[in-house]
Design an enzyme around this catalytic site. Structure first.
Site, PDB file in Angstrom:
ATOM      1  N   HIS A 102       0.873  -1.171   0.000  1.00 36.44           N
ATOM      2  CA  HIS A 102       0.000   0.000   0.000  1.00 36.44           C
ATOM      3  C   HIS A 102       0.918   1.231   0.000  1.00 36.44           C
ATOM      4  O   HIS A 102       2.039   1.170   0.521  1.00 36.44           O
ATOM      5  CB  HIS A 102      -0.864   0.085   1.262  1.00 36.44           C
ATOM      6  CG  HIS A 102      -1.779  -1.077   1.494  1.00 36.44           C
ATOM      7  ND1 HIS A 102      -1.338  -2.268   2.013  1.00 36.44           N
ATOM      8  CD2 HIS A 102      -3.115  -1.201   1.326  1.00 36.44           C
ATOM      9  CE1 HIS A 102      -2.361  -3.097   2.139  1.00 36.44           C
ATOM     10  NE2 HIS A 102      -3.461  -2.473   1.734  1.00 36.44           N
ATOM     11  N   ASP A 105       2.342   2.047   3.318  1.00 39.73           N
ATOM     12  CA  ASP A 105       3.348   1.135   3.869  1.00 39.73           C
ATOM     13  C   ASP A 105       4.753   1.620   3.560  1.00 39.73           C
ATOM     14  O   ASP A 105       5.659   1.492   4.393  1.00 39.73           O
ATOM     15  CB  ASP A 105       3.218  -0.272   3.268  1.00 39.73           C
ATOM     16  CG  ASP A 105       1.840  -0.853   3.392  1.00 39.73           C
ATOM     17  OD1 ASP A 105       1.186  -0.596   4.419  1.00 39.73           O
ATOM     18  OD2 ASP A 105       1.415  -1.565   2.463  1.00 39.73           O
ATOM     19  N   GLU A 233     -10.587  -6.875  -4.215  1.00 41.67           N
ATOM     20  CA  GLU A 233     -10.465  -7.862  -3.146  1.00 41.67           C
ATOM     21  C   GLU A 233     -11.742  -7.893  -2.315  1.00 41.67           C
ATOM     22  O   GLU A 233     -12.009  -6.971  -1.541  1.00 41.67           O
ATOM     23  CB  GLU A 233      -9.275  -7.509  -2.251  1.00 41.67           C
ATOM     24  CG  GLU A 233      -9.034  -8.516  -1.151  1.00 41.67           C
ATOM     25  CD  GLU A 233      -7.729  -8.250  -0.419  1.00 41.67           C
ATOM     26  OE1 GLU A 233      -7.710  -8.411   0.805  1.00 41.67           O
ATOM     27  OE2 GLU A 233      -6.742  -7.884  -1.078  1.00 41.67           O
ATOM     28  N   GLU A 269      -8.860 -13.442  -0.795  1.00 38.85           N
ATOM     29  CA  GLU A 269      -8.165 -13.735   0.458  1.00 38.85           C
ATOM     30  C   GLU A 269      -8.871 -14.850   1.204  1.00 38.85           C
ATOM     31  O   GLU A 269     -10.092 -14.812   1.388  1.00 38.85           O
ATOM     32  CB  GLU A 269      -8.082 -12.489   1.342  1.00 38.85           C
ATOM     33  CG  GLU A 269      -7.377 -12.764   2.653  1.00 38.85           C
ATOM     34  CD  GLU A 269      -7.197 -11.526   3.507  1.00 38.85           C
ATOM     35  OE1 GLU A 269      -7.374 -11.625   4.734  1.00 38.85           O
ATOM     36  OE2 GLU A 269      -6.866 -10.462   2.949  1.00 38.85           O
ATOM     37  N   HIS A 272     -10.878 -13.761   4.286  1.00 42.37           N
ATOM     38  CA  HIS A 272     -12.120 -13.078   3.941  1.00 42.37           C
ATOM     39  C   HIS A 272     -13.209 -14.082   3.555  1.00 42.37           C
ATOM     40  O   HIS A 272     -14.390 -13.842   3.814  1.00 42.37           O
ATOM     41  CB  HIS A 272     -11.888 -12.087   2.808  1.00 42.37           C
ATOM     42  CG  HIS A 272     -10.998 -10.949   3.193  1.00 42.37           C
ATOM     43  ND1 HIS A 272     -10.490 -10.050   2.271  1.00 42.37           N
ATOM     44  CD2 HIS A 272     -10.522 -10.544   4.395  1.00 42.37           C
ATOM     45  CE1 HIS A 272      -9.739  -9.166   2.897  1.00 42.37           C
ATOM     46  NE2 HIS A 272      -9.747  -9.447   4.185  1.00 42.37           N
ATOM     47  N   ASP A 297      -4.562 -13.606  -1.858  1.00 47.30           N
ATOM     48  CA  ASP A 297      -3.910 -13.248  -0.612  1.00 47.30           C
ATOM     49  C   ASP A 297      -3.896 -14.498   0.250  1.00 47.30           C
ATOM     50  O   ASP A 297      -4.936 -14.947   0.743  1.00 47.30           O
ATOM     51  CB  ASP A 297      -4.648 -12.099   0.088  1.00 47.30           C
ATOM     52  CG  ASP A 297      -4.138 -10.740  -0.341  1.00 47.30           C
ATOM     53  OD1 ASP A 297      -3.315 -10.678  -1.267  1.00 47.30           O
ATOM     54  OD2 ASP A 297      -4.567  -9.741   0.256  1.00 47.30           O
ATOM     55  N   ASP A 308     -10.525 -10.577  11.141  1.00 47.96           N
ATOM     56  CA  ASP A 308      -9.467 -10.932  10.199  1.00 47.96           C
ATOM     57  C   ASP A 308      -8.174 -11.238  10.962  1.00 47.96           C
ATOM     58  O   ASP A 308      -7.393 -10.339  11.248  1.00 47.96           O
ATOM     59  CB  ASP A 308      -9.258  -9.722   9.286  1.00 47.96           C
ATOM     60  CG  ASP A 308      -8.909 -10.113   7.879  1.00 47.96           C
ATOM     61  OD1 ASP A 308      -8.665 -11.298   7.642  1.00 47.96           O
ATOM     62  OD2 ASP A 308      -8.877  -9.226   7.014  1.00 47.96           O
ATOM     63  N   ASP A 310      -5.635 -13.072   9.916  1.00 42.42           N
ATOM     64  CA  ASP A 310      -4.494 -13.019   8.989  1.00 42.42           C
ATOM     65  C   ASP A 310      -3.331 -13.903   9.429  1.00 42.42           C
ATOM     66  O   ASP A 310      -2.187 -13.452   9.542  1.00 42.42           O
ATOM     67  CB  ASP A 310      -4.001 -11.570   8.841  1.00 42.42           C
ATOM     68  CG  ASP A 310      -4.913 -10.736   7.964  1.00 42.42           C
ATOM     69  OD1 ASP A 310      -5.635 -11.314   7.148  1.00 42.42           O
ATOM     70  OD2 ASP A 310      -4.899  -9.501   8.095  1.00 42.42           O
ATOM     71  N   ASP A 340      -0.497 -12.239   2.709  1.00 42.33           N
ATOM     72  CA  ASP A 340      -1.164 -11.202   3.505  1.00 42.33           C
ATOM     73  C   ASP A 340      -1.403 -11.796   4.895  1.00 42.33           C
ATOM     74  O   ASP A 340      -2.523 -12.087   5.296  1.00 42.33           O
ATOM     75  CB  ASP A 340      -2.475 -10.799   2.847  1.00 42.33           C
ATOM     76  CG  ASP A 340      -3.171  -9.675   3.580  1.00 42.33           C
ATOM     77  OD1 ASP A 340      -2.567  -9.097   4.499  1.00 42.33           O
ATOM     78  OD2 ASP A 340      -4.327  -9.374   3.242  1.00 42.33           O
TER      79      ASP A 340
END
Length: 440
Positions: A102, A105, A233, A269, A272, A297, A308, A310, A340
């Site tokens: 991003h 980031d 996404e 993802e 998700h 992802d 989430d 992750d 991710d």
């Protein structure tokens, strides 16, 4: 490059009998699976945000991560450069060929948009040098249009036209940097494109504005000659109660309704899918059969938690069925498997980033090998073909070819009132899947 992970060697393949935690057991990048190497099939990518900027915070506690570049935090630009150097060192040692980012980031925000853009240009140039030095490529870029307070009501779906304009400017810059760095895709965020209550929401205007925004992005990509794949996404529940991009089917319907489907594929993802009440395979399957499976992802969620998490992917059943869909898709083309995923809050040492990526890469490599064997055998395909064979001839074929309607089907049913079904054999097929996983 041996500054931030100096006590960690380059990770190599040692085979499944190895007990070395700093070695691959299944991921052998040069091993041929069919007509491609593992590296070509899997196209692994490092997620810049979780790997380099995550601090280990949660709603109940401060950050826990120990990172050797933290001492640079008083100079945001130096910190940004150090993060980039650490990331490329890590990717080189893990043999990860891609990364994703991003805008927020890679560079600190400035006092205004102009300064933020200037910061991005400086850090992007630094990253370009690291890419040239290492040969590592950009899988995709995107804009963080959800963290800043200005996006409290959304970005492209905000009730505030000034916010819509700012988001457009931010995405414009992120697209330019993605193109300049040779990015193969550009992803549109899930962010805060949704609502908390319909009591204060004009849903039609928000959805129409989202479509306008995406059409503007398509137009600008053509203007600047960006030929990468656009990806959306799907993301349910987080952070708004109702996300407009809830799952693959919802997004696909939106794209079709607004004539955007020729330009977009899905970045799916795993976590998700869990939050949407689906399996990872389901979301990949829906995307594949509609020709919109673009990238992944790669992570996993915790079905016991409603947010989430992750986590790095370690479930071999999930990766096997994911790779089964990806292989049936003919691969991910410009897409890849982007981790991710973040290490757990208690896994705070730099070496834990290495252990985590090894686990994820090995799990997908194992899944690839099992999925390829399953497809080669056609054991599932043959069963499905036989199960639906009644549509290959007779009345079934007439239904497929639209040669009959309700009247004709009624006449047929009156003459064939005794119906004989066959077992779906779910347990047998699950046992076969187990066998392939255990033997690979």
């Amino acid at each position: 490059m041996n500054k931030y992970f100096k006590n960690i060697p380059t990770i190599t393949y040692e085979g499944k009998k190895s007990k070395n935690p700093l070695a691959f057991k299944y991921y052998n990048p040069t091993e041929k699976i069919g007509d491609k190497t593992m590296e070509e099939h899997l196209r692994f990518s490092m997620a810049y945000w979780h790997t380099l900027t995550a601090e280990g915070t949660d709603p109940f506690g401060a950050g826990t991560m120990l990172r050797d570049w933290d001492h640079l935090e008083n100079n945001p630009m130096d910190l940004a450069k150090a993060r980039a150097e650490a990331g490329f060192e890590l990717m080189k040692k893990l043999n990860i060929p891609f990364f994703c980012f991003h805008d927020a980031d890679i560079a600190p925000a400035g006092k205004d948009l102009a300064e933020s853009n200037k910061n991005l240009d400086i850090i992007a140039e630094h990253i370009k040098g690291l890419m040239q030095e290492t040969g590592i490529k950009l899988l995709w870029g995107t804009a963080n249009a959800f963290s800043h307070p200005r996006y409290m009501h959304g970005a492209a779906t905000s009730c505030n036209a000034d916010v819509f304009a700012y988001a457009a400017a931010q995405v414009k810059k992120a697209m330019e940097i993605t193109k300049d760095l040779g990015g193969e895709n550009y992803v549109f965020w899930g962010g805060r494109e949704g609502y908390e209550t319909l009591l204060n929401t004009n849903m039609k205007l928000e959805l129409d504005n989202l479509a306008r925004f995406l059409h503007m992005a398509v137009d600008y990509a053509k203007e600047i000659g960006f030929t990468g794949q656009f990806l959306i996404e799907p993301k349910p529940k987080e952070p708004t109660k109702h996300q407009y991009d809830f799952d693959v089917a919802t997004v696909y319907s939106f794209l079709k309704a607004h004539q955007l489907d020729p330009y977009f594929k899905m970045n799916i993802e795993a976590n998700h899918a869990t939050l949407a009440g689906h399996t990872f395979q389901h979301e990949l399957h829906v995307a594949r059969i509609h020709g919109i499976l673009g990238s992944v992802d790669a992570n996993q969620g915790d079905p016991l938690l409603g947010w989430d998490t992750d986590q790095f992917p370690t479930n071999i059943y999930d990766t096997t069925l994911a790779m089964y869909e990806i292989l049936k898709n003919g691969g991910l083309y410009k897409g890849g498997l982007n981790f991710d995923a973040k290490v757990r809050r208690g896994s705070f040492e730099p070496i834990d980033l290495v252990y985590a990526h090894i686990a994820g890469m090995d799990t997908f490599a194992k899944g690839l090998k099992v999925a390829y064997s399953l497809l080669e055998s056609q054991v599932l395909e043959n069963f499905i073909e036989k199960r639906y064979s009644s549509f290959d001839h007779g009345i079934g074929q007439d239904i497929i070819n639209r040669k009959v309607g309700f009247k004709e089907l009624e006449q047929y049913a009156l003459k064939h009132s005794v119906i004989s079904n066959e077992s779906g054999r779910q347990e047998m097929l699950e046992s076969i899947l187990n066998q392939y996983i255990l033997e690979a």
